[in-house]
Design an enzyme around this catalytic site. Structure first.
Site, mmCIF file in Angstrom:
data_model
loop_
_atom_site.group_PDB
_atom_site.id
_atom_site.type_symbol
_atom_site.label_atom_id
_atom_site.label_comp_id
_atom_site.label_asym_id
_atom_site.label_seq_id
_atom_site.Cartn_x
_atom_site.Cartn_y
_atom_site.Cartn_z
ATOM 1 N N HIS A 110 0.844 -1.194 0.000
ATOM 2 C CA HIS A 110 0.000 0.000 0.000
ATOM 3 C C HIS A 110 0.879 1.244 0.000
ATOM 4 O O HIS A 110 1.128 1.871 1.035
ATOM 5 C CB HIS A 110 -0.947 -0.049 1.201
ATOM 6 C CG HIS A 110 -1.769 -1.303 1.231
ATOM 7 N ND1 HIS A 110 -2.983 -1.416 0.581
ATOM 8 C CD2 HIS A 110 -1.538 -2.519 1.797
ATOM 9 C CE1 HIS A 110 -3.468 -2.639 0.751
ATOM 10 N NE2 HIS A 110 -2.601 -3.321 1.496
ATOM 11 N N HIS A 114 -2.176 2.921 -5.509
ATOM 12 C CA HIS A 114 -2.263 1.475 -5.301
ATOM 13 C C HIS A 114 -3.709 1.001 -5.190
ATOM 14 O O HIS A 114 -4.649 1.792 -5.026
ATOM 15 C CB HIS A 114 -1.487 1.067 -4.047
ATOM 16 C CG HIS A 114 -2.035 1.624 -2.773
ATOM 17 N ND1 HIS A 114 -1.700 2.853 -2.273
ATOM 18 C CD2 HIS A 114 -2.928 1.101 -1.874
ATOM 19 C CE1 HIS A 114 -2.332 3.075 -1.140
ATOM 20 N NE2 HIS A 114 -3.093 2.035 -0.879
ATOM 21 N N ASP A 116 -6.381 -1.459 -3.170
ATOM 22 C CA ASP A 116 -6.723 -2.219 -1.972
ATOM 23 C C ASP A 116 -7.599 -3.391 -2.392
ATOM 24 O O ASP A 116 -8.734 -3.196 -2.857
ATOM 25 C CB ASP A 116 -7.502 -1.357 -0.974
ATOM 26 C CG ASP A 116 -6.619 -0.387 -0.211
ATOM 27 O OD1 ASP A 116 -5.389 -0.444 -0.368
ATOM 28 O OD2 ASP A 116 -7.180 0.445 0.530
ATOM 29 N N HIS A 120 -7.709 -6.810 2.231
ATOM 30 C CA HIS A 120 -7.060 -5.804 3.076
ATOM 31 C C HIS A 120 -7.791 -5.665 4.415
ATOM 32 O O HIS A 120 -7.153 -5.475 5.461
ATOM 33 C CB HIS A 120 -7.038 -4.470 2.329
ATOM 34 C CG HIS A 120 -6.198 -3.411 2.956
ATOM 35 N ND1 HIS A 120 -5.075 -3.669 3.698
ATOM 36 C CD2 HIS A 120 -6.314 -2.041 2.940
ATOM 37 C CE1 HIS A 120 -4.529 -2.544 4.112
ATOM 38 N NE2 HIS A 120 -5.272 -1.539 3.675
ATOM 39 N N HIS A 246 -13.052 1.244 4.645
ATOM 40 C CA HIS A 246 -12.283 0.075 4.222
ATOM 41 C C HIS A 246 -13.043 -1.217 4.522
ATOM 42 O O HIS A 246 -13.079 -2.145 3.706
ATOM 43 C CB HIS A 246 -10.932 0.037 4.939
ATOM 44 C CG HIS A 246 -9.881 0.913 4.327
ATOM 45 N ND1 HIS A 246 -9.805 2.258 4.587
ATOM 46 C CD2 HIS A 246 -8.859 0.627 3.480
ATOM 47 C CE1 HIS A 246 -8.775 2.762 3.925
ATOM 48 N NE2 HIS A 246 -8.184 1.792 3.240
#
Length: 314
Positions: A110, A114, A116, A120, A246
């Site tokens: 990361h 980039h 994910d 992750h 996330h």
């Protein structure tokens, strides 16, 4: 099967039944050659019926825009990640006859621009090598929040921002790559400016924009998006401590793109986004070359109908 729709939109495809029948029977080399010749003739006929396919999908008619930062020792990463290292193994003229060069690099996943992978923040969803190839391409959507972050660096893109965008540009398409454009890429690779902190190794001092969890959940539930992207270091805003965005996207197998560059070169809609990650087994992310394809006339790439000899958006 070649299908000509009433709207002059043409579809060329082989049905599963046709493919199964083909594979089930034994054919001679001559028969295979004849069938391939027939398919070629059909395709040429298709192009004759719809010559704009060539015009609209030929490289000179569209631009390729690089949305990536470079990968080097100065590339930005989360403070807990290791440094990027580049080593020269060989570089020079071999016996004065030919040039030879070989290098190696060691990089955290990361870093810089980039991807994910869902792994992750999920122990059950796709690792890097498990991401289907067709999930690495999608229609680009750019939501401009630059005016919001001028006086509020902790701003998070909200559902109301999405609704405002759709009121002007229409419904976000399925599989879209939805970018938050804050203008933060102009700060890169200045570590202090990008993390917006005088102590950029202390994550508690970070102040930069991101997505609001409710907005990401809305996009997943109501628009079936494929990816979200930001021109900041994280899809979660700088002050996040639980990384909810996330966790939401990882659970839904939606990909995250961070430290995106050059969003100012894209229109709000009409681009095709291509993500090119290395297929690392068991990876949770990887630096990428992120590209946007855009027709010179501003129309969506290869979304082509034939009408009065011109390309137009359906």
């Amino acid at each position: 099967m070649l299908t000509l729709h009433a709207t002059n939109k043409i579809t060329f495809h082989i049905t599963p039944e046709t493919r199964e029948a083909y594979n089930a029977r034994l054919v001679t080399k001559q028969q295979q050659n004849w069938e391939m010749s027939t398919l070629s003739t059909l395709f040429v006929t298709f192009l004759g019926v719809c010559p704009q396919l060539i015009q609209c999908c030929h490289p000179p008619t569209f631009s390729v825009i690089d949305l990536s930062h470079t990968l080097e020792s100065s590339s930005l990463k989360w403070p807990t990640a290791s440094d990027f290292k580049f080593s020269i193994l060989a570089r020079g003229w071999m016996q004065n006859k030919f040039w030879y060069e070989m290098n190696k690099f060691d990089t955290p996943e990361h870093i810089s621009t980039h991807l994910d992978a869902p792994a992750h923040f999920s122990d059950t969803n796709w690792k890097l090598h498990e991401i289907p190839a067709d999930r690495l391409v999608g229609p680009g959507v750019v939501i401009d929040i630059r005016d919001r972050v001028v006086n509020d660096p902790d701003y998070r893109l909200q559902v109301s921002d999405i609704e405002s965008w759709e009121s002007v540009h229409g419904t976000i398409p399925k599989g879209a790559v939805v970018f938050m454009w804050s203008g933060w890429d102009s700060r890169y690779p200045d570590k202090t400016a990008t993390f917006n902190s005088e102590t950029p190794d202390d994550t508690s001092t970070f102040h930069f924009p991101g997505f609001q969890p409710e907005a990401v959940r809305w996009l997943i539930d109501n628009r079936s998006i494929g990816m979200v992207g930001v021109d900041t270091p994280s899809t979660d805003y700088g002050q996040s401590v639980d990384f909810e965005v996330h966790r939401i996207i990882s659970k839904a197998n939606v990909l995250g793109l961070e430290n995106v560059n050059n969003l100012m070169k894209l229109p709000a809609t009409g681009s095709t986004i291509v993500v090119a990650p290395i297929k690392v087994v068991d990876g949770s992310g990887v630096p990428i070359r992120l590209l946007a394809l855009l027709n010179h006339d501003g129309q969506p790439l290869c979304e082509t109908n034939y009408k009065d000899g011109t390309c137009f958006r359906p």
